[in-house]
Design a protein around this motif. Sequence first.
Motif, PDB file in Angstrom:
ATOM      1  N   ILE A   7      36.464  39.158  45.952  1.00  0.00           N
ATOM      2  CA  ILE A   7      37.869  38.925  45.529  1.00  0.00           C
ATOM      3  C   ILE A   7      38.109  40.120  44.529  1.00  0.00           C
ATOM      4  O   ILE A   7      37.361  40.249  43.615  1.00  0.00           O
ATOM      5  N   MET A   8      39.319  40.677  44.463  1.00  0.00           N
ATOM      6  CA  MET A   8      39.708  41.586  43.659  1.00  0.00           C
ATOM      7  C   MET A   8      40.560  41.219  42.198  1.00  0.00           C
ATOM      8  O   MET A   8      41.751  40.480  42.733  1.00  0.00           O
ATOM      9  N   GLY A   9      40.447  41.649  41.251  1.00  0.00           N
ATOM     10  CA  GLY A   9      41.318  40.987  40.164  1.00  0.00           C
ATOM     11  C   GLY A   9      40.576  41.678  38.892  1.00  0.00           C
ATOM     12  O   GLY A   9      39.910  42.463  38.883  1.00  0.00           O
ATOM     13  N   LYS A  10      40.694  40.712  37.675  1.00  0.00           N
ATOM     14  CA  LYS A  10      40.291  41.287  36.569  1.00  0.00           C
ATOM     15  C   LYS A  10      38.789  40.704  36.321  1.00  0.00           C
ATOM     16  O   LYS A  10      38.570  39.738  35.630  1.00  0.00           O
ATOM     17  N   PHE A  11      37.828  41.300  37.077  1.00  0.00           N
ATOM     18  CA  PHE A  11      36.509  40.690  37.251  1.00  0.00           C
ATOM     19  C   PHE A  11      35.541  41.725  36.863  1.00  0.00           C
ATOM     20  O   PHE A  11      35.801  42.930  36.785  1.00  0.00           O
ATOM     21  N   ASN A  12      34.416  41.428  36.611  1.00  0.00           N
ATOM     22  CA  ASN A  12      33.208  42.276  36.385  1.00  0.00           C
ATOM     23  C   ASN A  12      32.181  41.947  37.675  1.00  0.00           C
ATOM     24  O   ASN A  12      31.543  41.002  37.416  1.00  0.00           O
ATOM     25  N   SER A  13      31.916  42.883  38.583  1.00  0.00           N
ATOM     26  CA  SER A  13      31.166  42.559  39.615  1.00  0.00           C
ATOM     27  C   SER A  13      29.591  42.357  39.320  1.00  0.00           C
ATOM     28  O   SER A  13      28.996  41.979  40.082  1.00  0.00           O
ATOM     29  N   GLU A  14      29.190  42.513  37.993  1.00  0.00           N
ATOM     30  CA  GLU A  14      27.844  42.524  37.657  1.00  0.00           C
ATOM     31  C   GLU A  14      27.564  40.988  37.232  1.00  0.00           C
ATOM     32  O   GLU A  14      26.753  40.624  37.380  1.00  0.00           O
ATOM     33  N   THR A  15      28.722  40.137  36.920  1.00  0.00           N
ATOM     34  CA  THR A  15      28.582  39.082  36.243  1.00  0.00           C
ATOM     35  C   THR A  15      29.365  38.086  36.869  1.00  0.00           C
ATOM     36  O   THR A  15      28.963  36.909  36.922  1.00  0.00           O
ATOM     37  N   ASP A  16      30.559  38.493  37.429  1.00  0.00           N
ATOM     38  CA  ASP A  16      31.553  37.524  38.157  1.00  0.00           C
ATOM     39  C   ASP A  16      31.201  37.358  39.681  1.00  0.00           C
ATOM     40  O   ASP A  16      31.574  37.850  40.533  1.00  0.00           O
ATOM     41  N   LYS A  17      30.051  36.460  39.818  1.00  0.00           N
ATOM     42  CA  LYS A  17      29.539  36.158  41.197  1.00  0.00           C
ATOM     43  C   LYS A  17      28.875  35.023  41.236  1.00  0.00           C
ATOM     44  O   LYS A  17      28.360  34.328  40.201  1.00  0.00           O
ATOM     45  N   ALA A  18      28.784  34.524  42.481  1.00  0.00           N
ATOM     46  CA  ALA A  18      27.894  33.256  42.643  1.00  0.00           C
ATOM     47  C   ALA A  18      27.539  33.344  44.163  1.00  0.00           C
ATOM     48  O   ALA A  18      27.951  34.116  44.920  1.00  0.00           O
ATOM     49  N   ALA A  19      26.235  32.349  44.263  1.00  0.00           N
ATOM     50  CA  ALA A  19      25.736  32.339  45.671  1.00  0.00           C
ATOM     51  C   ALA A  19      25.319  30.968  45.845  1.00  0.00           C
ATOM     52  O   ALA A  19      25.195  30.131  45.100  1.00  0.00           O
ATOM     53  N   ILE A  20      25.514  30.671  47.259  1.00  0.00           N
ATOM     54  CA  ILE A  20      25.106  29.373  47.579  1.00  0.00           C
ATOM     55  C   ILE A  20      23.743  29.466  48.821  1.00  0.00           C
ATOM     56  O   ILE A  20      23.864  30.667  49.353  1.00  0.00           O
ATOM     57  N   HIS A  21      23.328  28.548  49.094  1.00  0.00           N
ATOM     58  CA  HIS A  21      22.162  28.499  50.085  1.00  0.00           C
ATOM     59  C   HIS A  21      21.212  29.766  49.998  1.00  0.00           C
ATOM     60  O   HIS A  21      21.261  30.683  50.942  1.00  0.00           O
ATOM     61  N   ASN A  22      20.789  29.752  48.762  1.00  0.00           N
ATOM     62  CA  ASN A  22      19.763  30.923  48.452  1.00  0.00           C
ATOM     63  C   ASN A  22      20.315  32.225  48.684  1.00  0.00           C
ATOM     64  O   ASN A  22      19.603  33.214  49.173  1.00  0.00           O
ATOM     65  N   GLY A  23      21.715  32.708  48.473  1.00  0.00           N
ATOM     66  CA  GLY A  23      22.139  33.760  48.748  1.00  0.00           C
ATOM     67  C   GLY A  23      22.808  34.207  50.015  1.00  0.00           C
ATOM     68  O   GLY A  23      23.276  35.202  50.209  1.00  0.00           O
ATOM     69  N   VAL A  24      22.426  33.141  51.007  1.00  0.00           N
ATOM     70  CA  VAL A  24      23.170  33.443  52.216  1.00  0.00           C
ATOM     71  C   VAL A  24      24.652  33.555  52.267  1.00  0.00           C
ATOM     72  O   VAL A  24      25.280  34.575  52.838  1.00  0.00           O
ATOM     73  N   SER A  25      25.204  33.100  51.376  1.00  0.00           N
ATOM     74  CA  SER A  25      26.722  33.167  51.155  1.00  0.00           C
ATOM     75  C   SER A  25      26.928  33.478  49.645  1.00  0.00           C
ATOM     76  O   SER A  25      26.506  32.776  48.661  1.00  0.00           O
ATOM     77  N   GLN A  26      27.738  34.519  49.341  1.00  0.00           N
ATOM     78  CA  GLN A  26      28.121  34.970  48.078  1.00  0.00           C
ATOM     79  C   GLN A  26      29.486  35.211  47.826  1.00  0.00           C
ATOM     80  O   GLN A  26      30.225  35.508  48.792  1.00  0.00           O
TER      81      GLN A  26
END
Length: 95
Positions: A7-26
Motif C-alpha cells: 500500500i502506498m501513502g505516508k508509510f515507512n516500509s521498514e516499520t509499517d508492515k505486518a505478516a500473518i501465517h509465519n510470513g506467508v502473507s505480508q
Amino acid sequence: MKFAFLIMGKFNSETDKAAIHNGVSQLIGVADIEDACRTARNLYENGIDCIELCGAFGAEGARKIIEATENKIPVGYVTHLPEQEEVYQAAFPQK
C-alpha cells in the motif's frame, strides 16, 4: 505460495508492515514508487511468489514493479468498477 500486498501513502516500509501465517502473507506500507520498487525487489529476492498493489499504483506503477521483479512473479493491482468512479474520486482526490 508467499504473497505480499503493498500500500502506498505516508508509510515507512521498514516499520509499517505486518505478516500473518509465519510470513506467508505480508502487508507493507511504502512511501512512493521508488520505495515500492526497492521493497518489491527485496521481496522477490527473498522468495515472495506474488505481489498485489493498492489502487494508488495504477497501471504504470504496476509496470514499474513488474520491471523491478524482472517479470518473474505475478504482479496485480486493485481497481474499481466504473460505477464507483465518483465515490473513489471523493475518497481519493487527485493531487
